[in-house]
Design a protein around this motif. Sequence first.
Motif, PDB file in Angstrom:
ATOM      1  N   LYS A  15       0.795  -1.225   0.000  1.00 18.97           N
ATOM      2  CA  LYS A  15       0.000   0.000   0.000  1.00 18.97           C
ATOM      3  C   LYS A  15       0.831   1.280   0.000  1.00 18.97           C
ATOM      4  CE  LYS A  15      -3.877  -2.170   2.420  1.00 18.97           C
ATOM      5  NZ  LYS A  15      -4.759  -2.116   3.626  1.00 18.97           N
ATOM      6  N   GLU A  16       2.134   1.187   0.175  1.00 17.87           N
ATOM      7  CA  GLU A  16       2.936   2.406   0.275  1.00 17.87           C
ATOM      8  C   GLU A  16       4.261   2.251  -0.451  1.00 17.87           C
ATOM      9  OE1 GLU A  16       3.125   2.660   4.538  1.00 17.87           O
ATOM     10  OE2 GLU A  16       4.979   1.517   4.625  1.00 17.87           O
ATOM     11  N   ARG A  17       4.859   3.393  -0.727  1.00 18.08           N
ATOM     12  CA  ARG A  17       6.194   3.448  -1.327  1.00 18.08           C
ATOM     13  C   ARG A  17       7.132   4.012  -0.263  1.00 18.08           C
ATOM     14  NH1 ARG A  17       4.870   7.472  -5.967  1.00 18.08           N
ATOM     15  NH2 ARG A  17       3.386   8.182  -4.394  1.00 18.08           N
ATOM     16  N   ARG A  18       8.051   3.207   0.201  1.00 23.69           N
ATOM     17  CA  ARG A  18       8.867   3.606   1.356  1.00 23.69           C
ATOM     18  C   ARG A  18      10.356   3.519   1.021  1.00 23.69           C
ATOM     19  NH1 ARG A  18       8.031   3.847   7.076  1.00 23.69           N
ATOM     20  NH2 ARG A  18       5.817   3.379   6.667  1.00 23.69           N
ATOM     21  N   VAL A  19      11.095   4.606   1.361  1.00 22.91           N
ATOM     22  CA  VAL A  19      12.555   4.626   1.242  1.00 22.91           C
ATOM     23  C   VAL A  19      13.122   5.137   2.562  1.00 22.91           C
ATOM     24  CG1 VAL A  19      12.488   5.013  -1.247  1.00 22.91           C
ATOM     25  CG2 VAL A  19      12.629   6.975   0.314  1.00 22.91           C
ATOM     26  N   ARG A  20      14.428   5.004   2.734  1.00 24.46           N
ATOM     27  CA  ARG A  20      15.070   5.434   3.974  1.00 24.46           C
ATOM     28  C   ARG A  20      16.262   6.321   3.655  1.00 24.46           C
ATOM     29  NH1 ARG A  20      15.677  -0.807   5.393  1.00 24.46           N
ATOM     30  NH2 ARG A  20      13.504  -1.328   5.971  1.00 24.46           N
ATOM     31  N   LEU A  21      16.277   7.511   4.226  1.00 17.16           N
ATOM     32  CA  LEU A  21      17.454   8.378   4.141  1.00 17.16           C
ATOM     33  C   LEU A  21      18.239   8.153   5.423  1.00 17.16           C
ATOM     34  CD1 LEU A  21      19.051  10.530   2.612  1.00 17.16           C
ATOM     35  CD2 LEU A  21      17.727  12.269   3.839  1.00 17.16           C
ATOM     36  N   ARG A  63      -3.221   6.338  -4.186  1.00 29.47           N
ATOM     37  CA  ARG A  63      -3.451   5.045  -3.531  1.00 29.47           C
ATOM     38  C   ARG A  63      -2.213   4.533  -2.809  1.00 29.47           C
ATOM     39  NH1 ARG A  63      -5.487   0.951  -7.805  1.00 29.47           N
ATOM     40  NH2 ARG A  63      -3.697   1.845  -8.894  1.00 29.47           N
ATOM     41  N   HIS A  64      -1.056   5.057  -3.157  1.00 37.52           N
ATOM     42  CA  HIS A  64       0.188   4.560  -2.563  1.00 37.52           C
ATOM     43  C   HIS A  64       1.042   5.747  -2.111  1.00 37.52           C
ATOM     44  CE1 HIS A  64      -1.143   1.362  -5.357  1.00 37.52           C
ATOM     45  NE2 HIS A  64      -0.737   0.557  -4.383  1.00 37.52           N
ATOM     46  N   PRO A  65       0.871   6.212  -0.886  1.00 34.79           N
ATOM     47  CA  PRO A  65       1.674   7.344  -0.392  1.00 34.79           C
ATOM     48  C   PRO A  65       3.161   7.006  -0.381  1.00 34.79           C
ATOM     49  CG  PRO A  65       0.519   6.270   1.410  1.00 34.79           C
ATOM     50  CD  PRO A  65      -0.043   5.681   0.148  1.00 34.79           C
ATOM     51  N   PHE A  66       3.948   8.047  -0.578  1.00 35.80           N
ATOM     52  CA  PHE A  66       5.411   7.923  -0.586  1.00 35.80           C
ATOM     53  C   PHE A  66       5.913   8.338   0.793  1.00 35.80           C
ATOM     54  CE2 PHE A  66       9.779   9.008  -1.433  1.00 35.80           C
ATOM     55  CZ  PHE A  66      10.168   8.209  -2.503  1.00 35.80           C
ATOM     56  N   TYR A 100      17.076  15.624  -2.172  1.00 34.83           N
ATOM     57  CA  TYR A 100      15.949  16.376  -2.710  1.00 34.83           C
ATOM     58  C   TYR A 100      15.054  15.388  -3.443  1.00 34.83           C
ATOM     59  CZ  TYR A 100      13.241  19.808  -5.341  1.00 34.83           C
ATOM     60  OH  TYR A 100      12.217  20.548  -5.872  1.00 34.83           O
ATOM     61  N   PHE A 101      13.750  15.447  -3.176  1.00 39.20           N
ATOM     62  CA  PHE A 101      12.801  14.484  -3.721  1.00 39.20           C
ATOM     63  C   PHE A 101      11.795  15.175  -4.643  1.00 39.20           C
ATOM     64  CE2 PHE A 101      14.311  12.820   0.259  1.00 39.20           C
ATOM     65  CZ  PHE A 101      14.376  11.441   0.098  1.00 39.20           C
ATOM     66  N   GLU A 102      11.551  14.574  -5.817  1.00 41.39           N
ATOM     67  CA  GLU A 102      10.419  14.923  -6.662  1.00 41.39           C
ATOM     68  C   GLU A 102       9.588  13.649  -6.800  1.00 41.39           C
ATOM     69  OE1 GLU A 102      11.557  16.595 -10.382  1.00 41.39           O
ATOM     70  OE2 GLU A 102      12.170  18.528  -9.513  1.00 41.39           O
ATOM     71  N   VAL A 103       8.473  13.612  -6.079  1.00 38.94           N
ATOM     72  CA  VAL A 103       7.703  12.381  -5.953  1.00 38.94           C
ATOM     73  C   VAL A 103       6.568  12.342  -6.969  1.00 38.94           C
ATOM     74  CG1 VAL A 103       6.271  10.997  -4.403  1.00 38.94           C
ATOM     75  CG2 VAL A 103       8.288  12.179  -3.514  1.00 38.94           C
ATOM     76  N   THR A 104       6.460  11.234  -7.678  1.00 40.00           N
ATOM     77  CA  THR A 104       5.357  11.018  -8.605  1.00 40.00           C
ATOM     78  C   THR A 104       4.068  10.796  -7.822  1.00 40.00           C
ATOM     79  OG1 THR A 104       6.842  10.021 -10.227  1.00 40.00           O
ATOM     80  CG2 THR A 104       4.491   9.550 -10.454  1.00 40.00           C
ATOM     81  N   LYS A 105       3.018  11.505  -8.198  1.00 41.06           N
ATOM     82  CA  LYS A 105       1.767  11.436  -7.448  1.00 41.06           C
ATOM     83  C   LYS A 105       1.067  10.095  -7.651  1.00 41.06           C
ATOM     84  CE  LYS A 105      -2.397  14.066  -6.394  1.00 41.06           C
ATOM     85  NZ  LYS A 105      -3.155  15.319  -6.656  1.00 41.06           N
ATOM     86  N   ARG A 120       5.665  11.931   4.943  1.00 42.29           N
ATOM     87  CA  ARG A 120       4.658  11.247   4.124  1.00 42.29           C
ATOM     88  C   ARG A 120       4.098  12.214   3.084  1.00 42.29           C
ATOM     89  NH1 ARG A 120       0.945   6.803   4.962  1.00 42.29           N
ATOM     90  NH2 ARG A 120       2.177   6.337   6.826  1.00 42.29           N
ATOM     91  N   VAL A 121       4.092  11.764   1.798  1.00 43.16           N
ATOM     92  CA  VAL A 121       3.616  12.624   0.721  1.00 43.16           C
ATOM     93  C   VAL A 121       2.807  11.806  -0.276  1.00 43.16           C
ATOM     94  CG1 VAL A 121       5.650  14.078   0.937  1.00 43.16           C
ATOM     95  CG2 VAL A 121       5.628  12.273  -0.757  1.00 43.16           C
ATOM     96  N   LEU A 122       2.075  12.504  -1.141  1.00 42.39           N
ATOM     97  CA  LEU A 122       1.377  11.877  -2.261  1.00 42.39           C
ATOM     98  C   LEU A 122       2.089  12.201  -3.565  1.00 42.39           C
ATOM     99  CD1 LEU A 122      -2.330  12.496  -1.224  1.00 42.39           C
ATOM    100  CD2 LEU A 122      -0.993  10.404  -0.995  1.00 42.39           C
ATOM    101  N   GLY A 123       2.341  13.453  -3.804  1.00 39.44           N
ATOM    102  CA  GLY A 123       3.096  13.879  -4.980  1.00 39.44           C
ATOM    103  C   GLY A 123       3.557  15.301  -4.739  1.00 39.44           C
ATOM    104  N   THR A 124       4.845  15.513  -4.622  1.00 35.59           N
ATOM    105  CA  THR A 124       5.348  16.817  -4.190  1.00 35.59           C
ATOM    106  C   THR A 124       6.855  16.865  -4.351  1.00 35.59           C
ATOM    107  OG1 THR A 124       5.342  18.372  -2.348  1.00 35.59           O
ATOM    108  CG2 THR A 124       5.641  16.073  -1.802  1.00 35.59           C
TER     109      THR A 124
END
Length: 393
Positions: free
Chosen positions: A224-230, A244-247, A236-241, A257-261
């Motif tokens: 259900k989610e897209r998860r990474v670890r810093l 259904r799957h928050p980043f 710097y992140f440019e997240v694809t919106k 936590r983001v949706l697209g930003t």
Amino acid sequence: MDMNTQMTCTTIEERIQQIKRYLEGTLPAKDLEIFQRWMEESPANRKLVERIENEELIAFKIRYYENSHKTEDWQKVKRHLQGSKRMRFVTRYAIAATIGLLISVAVYLLYFTDVTLEAPLVAQQQPIMKGGSKAYLELATGEYITLDSNSHIPTRVDGAILKTDPKGMLVVEKEMQEDVEQEIKYHRIVVPQTGEYHVMLSDSSKIWLNSLSVLEFPVRFTGKERRVRLVAGEAYFEVTKNTRHPFIVEVENKEVRVLGTSFNINRYEQAFIATLVTGKVEVSTREKTYTLSPCMQLKEENGKVSLQKVDTREFTAWKDGWFVFKNQRLEEVLSTLARWYGIEVFYQKEKLKDLHFTGNIQRHIDISEVLQFLQKTGSVRFNLNQQMLIVSQ
């Protein structure tokens, strides 16, 4: 004779041996308490030992005395060490390779002399490498892959293809169309000092990594989610919106936590700084969740959280090839340069760290040009010798 008297009566040669054995961990227990009392007697004593531990500083000071015109000072150092039999069998150029003599020279240079640097800016004897695209990839299997402008993989991993390009980007492409539920394996990309790198994940989200940064990511997002670890550094992140799957970005005990930003996270030193450029993010700490709107910045330092509106370019221009400093402390400015150019910084006076600078500087120019720009204020001077930068008035 009490302990204080005993330590006071210690000769220079005996003190050198005590410091040497203390740093090597071989000082006998009966002498250790006396030595520790001596360190506690004065901040200067403790500072001396701490500075001797800095081998690069020692080596620089030795080179300084060898190469400078102050031959009389160097002769004083040599005369001070004439009692050592080994001194008769080594040249001054071999001193740095002999640990006993190295500490002897260090004690004299750091404690019994006062080094002053006259030249406003000395060109380095060896060119300092500019920062550039470089990193390495550590797969979950334990395999290491070097990432730079000359590397071209591709590599198949867990149903995805990893590719690189000459511009310094790692691209993750899915081979399997369906996101089958399976164990998520995290791979690690490590960017060293003087490096930067760019990653495009399998969902087309883009991540720019600054020097001394570590990112853990899966090649395929499932569930259900897209998860990474810093793990460390700055990204710097440019997240694809994808509603259904928050980043989610994990940073130690926090989550963004983001949706697209688009946003920047800085985790250097002891502070955590999240700066939002576009969209909306939620930053969760142990105590509370904060919602950020564009141009807002959250900073957590020493357990305290602060929110403020900022000019985001100051905190994101690094990914576009610029240093942007706005009334920033010299210590912070030089810490940034140290990560990018791979230098060590030594301040002749602590108060110099609190000088402030404002300006925009290109990120991919020679360090001497950057230092000349900073030096135009007239309040600070730099002496650069190989990897050691000495800051003075």
